[in-house]
Scaffold this active site. Structure first.
Site, PDB file in Angstrom:
ATOM      1  N   ASP A 166      48.637  56.613  75.337  1.00 27.53           N
ATOM      2  CA  ASP A 166      47.635  56.517  76.477  1.00 27.53           C
ATOM      3  C   ASP A 166      47.344  54.962  76.996  1.00 27.53           C
ATOM      4  O   ASP A 166      47.154  54.650  78.216  1.00 27.53           O
ATOM      5  CB  ASP A 166      46.314  57.020  75.696  1.00 27.53           C
ATOM      6  CG  ASP A 166      46.390  58.396  75.807  1.00 27.53           C
ATOM      7  OD1 ASP A 166      47.177  59.212  76.075  1.00 27.53           O
ATOM      8  OD2 ASP A 166      45.490  59.064  74.866  1.00 27.53           O
ATOM      9  N   LYS A 219      41.009  61.915  80.414  1.00 26.12           N
ATOM     10  CA  LYS A 219      40.316  60.757  79.975  1.00 26.12           C
ATOM     11  C   LYS A 219      40.985  59.544  80.227  1.00 26.12           C
ATOM     12  O   LYS A 219      40.503  58.466  80.520  1.00 26.12           O
ATOM     13  CB  LYS A 219      40.178  60.823  78.301  1.00 26.12           C
ATOM     14  CG  LYS A 219      39.322  61.608  78.050  1.00 26.12           C
ATOM     15  CD  LYS A 219      38.846  61.673  76.273  1.00 26.12           C
ATOM     16  CE  LYS A 219      40.075  61.605  75.475  1.00 26.12           C
ATOM     17  NZ  LYS A 219      41.002  62.853  75.592  1.00 26.12           N
ATOM     18  N   LYS A 276      42.227  52.166  71.894  1.00 28.04           N
ATOM     19  CA  LYS A 276      42.787  53.295  71.409  1.00 28.04           C
ATOM     20  C   LYS A 276      42.540  53.557  69.963  1.00 28.04           C
ATOM     21  O   LYS A 276      43.415  53.181  69.436  1.00 28.04           O
ATOM     22  CB  LYS A 276      43.856  53.998  72.166  1.00 28.04           C
ATOM     23  CG  LYS A 276      44.354  55.465  71.772  1.00 28.04           C
ATOM     24  CD  LYS A 276      43.480  56.366  72.601  1.00 28.04           C
ATOM     25  CE  LYS A 276      43.797  57.802  72.324  1.00 28.04           C
ATOM     26  NZ  LYS A 276      43.378  58.668  73.213  1.00 28.04           N
ATOM     27  N   GLU A 288      38.586  54.689  74.369  1.00 29.05           N
ATOM     28  CA  GLU A 288      38.938  55.990  74.804  1.00 29.05           C
ATOM     29  C   GLU A 288      39.153  56.710  73.400  1.00 29.05           C
ATOM     30  O   GLU A 288      39.868  56.565  72.518  1.00 29.05           O
ATOM     31  CB  GLU A 288      40.227  56.001  75.465  1.00 29.05           C
ATOM     32  CG  GLU A 288      40.604  57.557  75.882  1.00 29.05           C
ATOM     33  CD  GLU A 288      42.069  57.445  76.496  1.00 29.05           C
ATOM     34  OE1 GLU A 288      42.469  58.633  76.403  1.00 29.05           O
ATOM     35  OE2 GLU A 288      42.369  56.374  77.145  1.00 29.05           O
ATOM     36  N   THR A 341      47.422  60.325  68.841  1.00 30.57           N
ATOM     37  CA  THR A 341      47.990  61.509  68.101  1.00 30.57           C
ATOM     38  C   THR A 341      49.324  62.196  68.900  1.00 30.57           C
ATOM     39  O   THR A 341      49.193  62.060  70.221  1.00 30.57           O
ATOM     40  CB  THR A 341      47.114  62.407  67.344  1.00 30.57           C
ATOM     41  OG1 THR A 341      46.566  63.135  68.809  1.00 30.57           O
ATOM     42  CG2 THR A 341      46.267  61.837  66.680  1.00 30.57           C
TER      43      THR A 341
END
Length: 239
Positions: free
Chosen positions: A50, A15, A37, A110, A41
């Site tokens: 990310d 992703k 985001k 995302e 986690t």
């Protein structure tokens, strides 16, 4: 408002690389881009997440916003509960996306894992985020065996909830695809009832920005700003 929500058919399907590729092509068209985001986690504070990977691949001109971080590699709702921290609710994530849309041409949201991964203890999910703001959902799928069922289930949830599916992208296309992966190029659009709009090669996330931009353009379809031809790609791989 131009908001796209990206969900996976599971974890580790690519992703973030797909998000970065869409952002890269939008920047190349001189559009302002933000990546949201809602919950990161599995990482401690201070570690690159990310959104940092998106910035590394797409460039510093991307606005990134991580709403919350939970250290354990669990569903966001579970990780928040175990950490004794308030979770990010779908309404909070939706409000953040709308806020970003006021100052950007494109907003990419995302998710964490799949579409119905719990965000809180009240059953809130990424699907609720997309539905509440009327945003289409792009499904990022794995390439190989088992992906058809997960993709079909994800697409069925979207249809049942009246959420537009923006298509399917294979997040990590192997350098040596097996028979299942090759056949899935034809089958993924069928089970999703949505077009295959891209296939990013594995290891794309390790490229520098210039190389990544070139790969992104070749690997995403026109609806996402690229030149990917699903029929041609499938014809080249399906015997």
């Amino acid at each position: 408002m131009s908001v796209i929500v990206l969900t996976g058919t599971g974890t580790g399907v690519g992703k973030t690389v797909v998000t970065a590729a869409i952002a890269t092509l939008a920047l190349a068209r001189r559009r302002s881009v933000a990546v949201l985001k809602p919950a990161q986690t599995g990482l401690p504070p201070g570690e690159p997440g990310d959104v940092d990977d998106v910035g590394r691949l797409a460039g510093d001109d991307v606005t990134t916003w991580e709403l919350a971080r939970f250290g354990e590699p669990l569903a966001p709702g579970t990780a928040a509960r175990r950490a004794g921290i308030l979770p990010v609710t779908p309404s909070q994530a939706a409000a953040a996306a709308v806020e970003l849309s006021r100052g950007h041409d494109d907003v990419l949201v995302e998710g964490a894992g799949g579409l119905l991964v719990p965000m809180d203890d009240n059953g809130g999910t990424l699907a609720d985020v997309a539905w509440s703001i009327g945003a289409p959902v792009l499904i990022v799928a794995a390439a190989g065996l088992g992906t058809l069922n997960a993709t079909a289930l994800t697409a069925e949830v979207l249809r049942r909830r009246g959420i537009e599916c923006a298509g399917v992208v294979v997040g990590s296309w192997p350098a040596e695809p097996d028979l299942a992966a090759r056949c899935n190029l034809d089958d993924l659009p069928l089970v999703a009832d949505a077009p295959l709009v891209g296939a990013l090669p594995e290891q794309a996330g390790s490229l520098g920005r210039d190389g990544f931009r070139t790969v992104a353009r070749a690997s995403l379809g026109p609806s996402l700003g690229g030149e990917f031809d699903a029929n041609g790609f499938a014809a080249a791989h399906v015997a």
